[in-house]
Design an enzyme around this catalytic site. Structure first.
Site, PDB file in Angstrom:
ATOM      1  N   THR A 282      -6.792  -7.647   2.537  1.00  0.00           N
ATOM      2  CA  THR A 282      -6.086  -6.702   1.965  1.00  0.00           C
ATOM      3  C   THR A 282      -4.846  -7.214   1.314  1.00  0.00           C
ATOM      4  O   THR A 282      -4.057  -7.959   1.875  1.00  0.00           O
ATOM      5  CB  THR A 282      -5.756  -5.581   2.946  1.00  0.00           C
ATOM      6  OG1 THR A 282      -6.947  -5.030   3.380  1.00  0.00           O
ATOM      7  CG2 THR A 282      -4.963  -4.396   2.196  1.00  0.00           C
TER       8      THR A 282
ATOM      9  N   PHE B 127      -1.440  -6.228  -0.017  1.00  0.00           N
ATOM     10  CA  PHE B 127      -0.180  -5.354   0.101  1.00  0.00           C
ATOM     11  C   PHE B 127       0.954  -5.543  -0.847  1.00  0.00           C
ATOM     12  O   PHE B 127       1.119  -6.458  -1.619  1.00  0.00           O
ATOM     13  CB  PHE B 127       0.314  -5.396   1.709  1.00  0.00           C
ATOM     14  CG  PHE B 127      -0.446  -4.917   2.599  1.00  0.00           C
ATOM     15  CD1 PHE B 127      -0.313  -3.641   3.128  1.00  0.00           C
ATOM     16  CD2 PHE B 127      -1.394  -5.589   3.150  1.00  0.00           C
ATOM     17  CE1 PHE B 127      -1.182  -3.341   4.246  1.00  0.00           C
ATOM     18  CE2 PHE B 127      -2.205  -4.982   4.021  1.00  0.00           C
ATOM     19  CZ  PHE B 127      -1.878  -3.859   4.745  1.00  0.00           C
TER      20      PHE B 127
END
Length: 376
Positions: free
Chosen positions: A281, A283
């Protein structure tokens, strides 16, 4: 009948004439640009260009040629605008971009907010970027995090923007438009899910599995092997882990990180249950200041386009012409305007580079709206 070679020879003669006329046209366009710089006139005149396209189309006979000549002139006028944008930027007419270059973020004294709770992946991303001992606190929602930095309760927020398997985090994209907050950094962390339960629990005892919807989706293959388990979605993986601890029910388990399992005293019943081993992921680090780090190499923007054929194509041409590598594009529906979209683009570059300034000048004039989300 002429041979193929003879026909190609005739085309070469015509093409040589077109090249000379193109150069002549661009020299005149350069003079037009000089006039606009002197007079402070806008480069893009939508009404004038529409009239020009109608005029050239009226001078050819077939429908095929009408479309062709309009497409050709759209490109010619696009090249003219790009030349004039360069002239305006060289003359300093871009205007000062409201972003200040800084040497560092001053993370040592920063207060950082993340969405979720102790053990969330957002906390892991925050510690990766700001260090283990950063001054931090958590909030319940992404909106709460954006409000915290807007109000000055925190200096930076750490928010997920996209996952390699689940795709974009749409809510965060929408919040970047709504709030006057800006991206100053990013961090990518691997997402490794485990199945965690109470100490001593067995897989054969389980009846319910809790986690964030995206985490359940990212572990579909493992969970489908246990089709009798009920899958229940909660706000995030750390909340799922805490629920298992609070309920003290051996028939319940959570899909969460090994870190979250450790935080809440759970036992890892099955490790690394991801469908894809490369799951990660991205961020973003967000603040309420219009700043960017010296040496920043990526720019994020969003813009709206006129709801007409070819509008997105022409806007994206500014990246191509200025040799800018576009790494990502996303679209989101515009609230209150059915079937109209706002586009989010990431591309390589720095706000101080001439090519970036040229592209932004063109995008600003030719889009309905343009917002620079950050340079990082």
């Amino acid at each position: 009948m002429a041979t193929l070679e003879e026909l190609r020879g005739q085309l070469d003669v015509v093409d040589d004439q077109i090249v000379k006329l193109y150069e002549e046209r661009m020299k005149i366009c350069e003079q037009v640009g000089e006039y606009k710089v002197e007079a402070g006139r806008k480069v893009f005149d939508r009404v004038r260009e529409k009239e020009k396209l109608q005029n050239v189309a009226s001078k050819v006979s077939s429908d095929f040629d009408k479309k062709g000549i309009q497409e050709l002139y759209q490109q010619l006028m696009s090249m003219s605008r790009k030349l004039q944008y360069q002239q305006l930027v060289k003359a300093g007419a871009l205007g000062r971009l409201p972003f200040i270059e800084i040497d560092s973020l001053g993370v040592e004294k920063a207060r950082v907010v993340f969405q979720g709770m102790e053990g969330a992946y957002g906390q892991a991303a925050m510690k990766t970027y700001f260090g283990e001992d950063c001054n931090s606190y958590s909030v319940r929602t992404f909106r709460d995090a954006m409000e915290a930095i807007e109000e000055g309760a925190a200096d930076y927020a750490v928010l997920p923007i996209e996952n390699s398997t689940a795709g974009a985090v749409n809510e965060v994209y929408d919040l970047l438009v709504e709030f006057e907050n800006y991206i100053v950094g990013e961090v990518i962390i691997p997402i490794t899910h485990t199945l965690a339960g109470l100490p001593g629990a067995q897989l054969s005892e389980l009846k319910r599995v809790y986690s964030k919807a995206e985490a359940l989706m990212q572990t579909t293959r493992f969970l489908e092997e246990h089709s009798d388990w009920q899958q229940i979605s909660v706000a995030n993986t750390a909340i799922a882990a805490k629920k298992i601890l609070d309920d003290q029910d051996r028939t319940q388990a959570a899909v969460c990180s090994a870190y979250a399992a450790k935080v809440y005293g759970l036992e890892v019943l099955e490790d690394n249950i991801n469908d894809e081993s490369g799951n990660c992921t991205r961020f973003i680090i967000v603040t309420n200041q219009k700043v960017f780090l010296k040496g920043a190499k990526k720019i994020s923007i969003c813009f709206e386009v006129p709801h007409e054929s070819g509008s997105l194509y022409h806007l994206l041409s500014h990246f191509i012409y200025n040799d800018l590598n576009m790494s990502k594009i996303e679209s989101r529906p515009i609230e209150g305007r059915s079937w109209e979209y706002r586009f989010f683009v990431d591309f390589e570059g720095n706000l101080e580079e001439p090519g970036v300034k040229n592209a932004l000048r063109g995008l600003r004039e030719e889009s309905r709206s343009l917002k620079i989300l950050g340079n990082y």
